[in-house]
Scaffold this motif. Structure first.
Motif, PDB file in Angstrom:
ATOM      1  N   ALA A 149       0.819  -1.201   0.000  1.00  8.48           N
ATOM      2  CA  ALA A 149       0.000   0.000   0.000  1.00  8.48           C
ATOM      3  C   ALA A 149       0.854   1.253   0.000  1.00  8.48           C
ATOM      4  O   ALA A 149       1.959   1.265   0.535  1.00  8.48           O
ATOM      5  CB  ALA A 149      -0.918   0.014   1.218  1.00  8.48           C
ATOM      6  N   SER A 150       0.344   2.270  -0.613  1.00  6.93           N
ATOM      7  CA  SER A 150       0.952   3.592  -0.494  1.00  6.93           C
ATOM      8  C   SER A 150      -0.093   4.542   0.068  1.00  6.93           C
ATOM      9  O   SER A 150      -1.259   4.484  -0.284  1.00  6.93           O
ATOM     10  CB  SER A 150       1.455   4.093  -1.850  1.00  6.93           C
ATOM     11  N   GLY A 151       0.340   5.378   0.966  1.00  8.20           N
ATOM     12  CA  GLY A 151      -0.573   6.344   1.555  1.00  8.20           C
ATOM     13  C   GLY A 151      -1.281   5.862   2.801  1.00  8.20           C
ATOM     14  O   GLY A 151      -1.990   6.640   3.448  1.00  8.20           O
ATOM     15  N   PHE A 152      -1.115   4.603   3.123  1.00  9.96           N
ATOM     16  CA  PHE A 152      -1.688   4.072   4.363  1.00  9.96           C
ATOM     17  C   PHE A 152      -0.962   2.771   4.702  1.00  9.96           C
ATOM     18  O   PHE A 152      -0.206   2.244   3.900  1.00  9.96           O
ATOM     19  CB  PHE A 152      -3.197   3.837   4.235  1.00  9.96           C
ATOM     20  N   SER A 153      -1.215   2.258   5.905  1.00  9.05           N
ATOM     21  CA  SER A 153      -0.543   1.046   6.360  1.00  9.05           C
ATOM     22  C   SER A 153      -1.492  -0.139   6.304  1.00  9.05           C
ATOM     23  O   SER A 153      -2.613  -0.078   6.820  1.00  9.05           O
ATOM     24  CB  SER A 153      -0.042   1.214   7.789  1.00  9.05           C
ATOM     25  N   LEU A 154      -1.023  -1.234   5.707  1.00  9.10           N
ATOM     26  CA  LEU A 154      -1.832  -2.450   5.663  1.00  9.10           C
ATOM     27  C   LEU A 154      -2.027  -3.059   7.041  1.00  9.10           C
ATOM     28  O   LEU A 154      -2.916  -3.890   7.239  1.00  9.10           O
ATOM     29  CB  LEU A 154      -1.194  -3.484   4.732  1.00  9.10           C
ATOM     30  N   ASN A 155      -1.210  -2.670   7.988  1.00  6.46           N
ATOM     31  CA  ASN A 155      -1.271  -3.258   9.323  1.00  6.46           C
ATOM     32  C   ASN A 155      -2.632  -3.014   9.985  1.00  6.46           C
ATOM     33  O   ASN A 155      -3.017  -3.745  10.900  1.00  6.46           O
ATOM     34  CB  ASN A 155      -0.167  -2.683  10.210  1.00  6.46           C
ATOM     35  N   ASP A 156      -3.341  -2.005   9.533  1.00 10.18           N
ATOM     36  CA  ASP A 156      -4.626  -1.646  10.138  1.00 10.18           C
ATOM     37  C   ASP A 156      -5.818  -2.288   9.434  1.00 10.18           C
ATOM     38  O   ASP A 156      -6.969  -1.955   9.749  1.00 10.18           O
ATOM     39  CB  ASP A 156      -4.804  -0.126  10.114  1.00 10.18           C
ATOM     40  N   TYR A 157      -5.537  -3.201   8.506  1.00  6.70           N
ATOM     41  CA  TYR A 157      -6.600  -3.765   7.677  1.00  6.70           C
ATOM     42  C   TYR A 157      -6.539  -5.283   7.619  1.00  6.70           C
ATOM     43  O   TYR A 157      -5.452  -5.872   7.571  1.00  6.70           O
ATOM     44  CB  TYR A 157      -6.497  -3.219   6.253  1.00  6.70           C
ATOM     45  N   THR A 158      -7.706  -5.884   7.598  1.00 11.02           N
ATOM     46  CA  THR A 158      -7.805  -7.280   7.213  1.00 11.02           C
ATOM     47  C   THR A 158      -7.695  -7.331   5.694  1.00 11.02           C
ATOM     48  O   THR A 158      -8.350  -6.546   4.994  1.00 11.02           O
ATOM     49  CB  THR A 158      -9.142  -7.881   7.675  1.00 11.02           C
ATOM     50  N   ILE A 159      -6.850  -8.228   5.203  1.00  6.79           N
ATOM     51  CA  ILE A 159      -6.580  -8.292   3.766  1.00  6.79           C
ATOM     52  C   ILE A 159      -7.193  -9.553   3.172  1.00  6.79           C
ATOM     53  O   ILE A 159      -6.997 -10.657   3.681  1.00  6.79           O
ATOM     54  CB  ILE A 159      -5.069  -8.278   3.493  1.00  6.79           C
ATOM     55  N   GLY A 160      -7.920  -9.361   2.121  1.00  4.56           N
ATOM     56  CA  GLY A 160      -8.485 -10.481   1.390  1.00  4.56           C
ATOM     57  C   GLY A 160      -7.823 -10.597   0.030  1.00  4.56           C
ATOM     58  O   GLY A 160      -7.472  -9.595  -0.596  1.00  4.56           O
ATOM     59  N   TRP A 161      -7.645 -11.828  -0.395  1.00  2.00           N
ATOM     60  CA  TRP A 161      -7.205 -12.112  -1.768  1.00  2.00           C
ATOM     61  C   TRP A 161      -8.388 -12.712  -2.519  1.00  2.00           C
ATOM     62  O   TRP A 161      -9.027 -13.654  -2.033  1.00  2.00           O
ATOM     63  CB  TRP A 161      -6.042 -13.097  -1.786  1.00  2.00           C
ATOM     64  N   LEU A 162      -8.667 -12.182  -3.687  1.00  2.00           N
ATOM     65  CA  LEU A 162      -9.765 -12.665  -4.509  1.00  2.00           C
ATOM     66  C   LEU A 162      -9.244 -12.883  -5.914  1.00  2.00           C
ATOM     67  O   LEU A 162      -8.188 -12.362  -6.286  1.00  2.00           O
ATOM     68  CB  LEU A 162     -10.907 -11.639  -4.524  1.00  2.00           C
TER      69      LEU A 162
END
Length: 120
Positions: free
Chosen positions: A24-37
């Motif tokens: 990610a740019s502009g924010f941190s993935l650490n704060d999100y649940t990530i899904g792969w589709l």
């Protein structure tokens, strides 16, 4: 600029491996649940895997269990999808999606997708 970017797709023979990365740019993935589709031409979009933001619990669709693993590197703010023993039916465009709440809600961000092709 806030965006989610996938990388690592390509062409591989059946039985091969690929490692997809979501950053990610502009924010941190650490704060999100990530899904792969993934979505193949003419087919519905399918949820493949996810990794939570809290306890890093994981889930996989049955068709990839035992072949795919998902992990996150909070230091680098990236999430990886390791795909082994790939099959032709895994060919698709793979997307990552970032959810600030839960997977039932629409994601806050989508990546542009990366093509995975499995063929001999």
């Amino acid at each position: 600029q806030v965006q989610l970017v996938e990388s690592g797709g390509g062409l591989v023979q059946p039985g091969g491996s690929l490692n997809l990365s979501c950053s990610a740019s502009g924010f941190s993935l650490n704060d999100y649940t990530i899904g792969w589709l993934r979505q193949a031409p003419g087919k519905k979009r399918e949820a493949v895997s996810c990794i939570s933001k809290s306890d890093e619990s994981e889930d996989f669709v049955d068709s990839v269990k035992g072949r795919f693993t998902v992990s996150r590197d909070n230091a680098k703010s990236t999430v990886s999808l390791q795909m082994d023993s790939l099959k032709p039916e895994d060919s698709s465009v793979y997307y990552c999606a970032a959810h600030s709440t839960d997977l039932n809600a629409d994601p806050d961000y989508w990546g542009q997708g990366t093509q995975v092709s499995v063929s001999s």
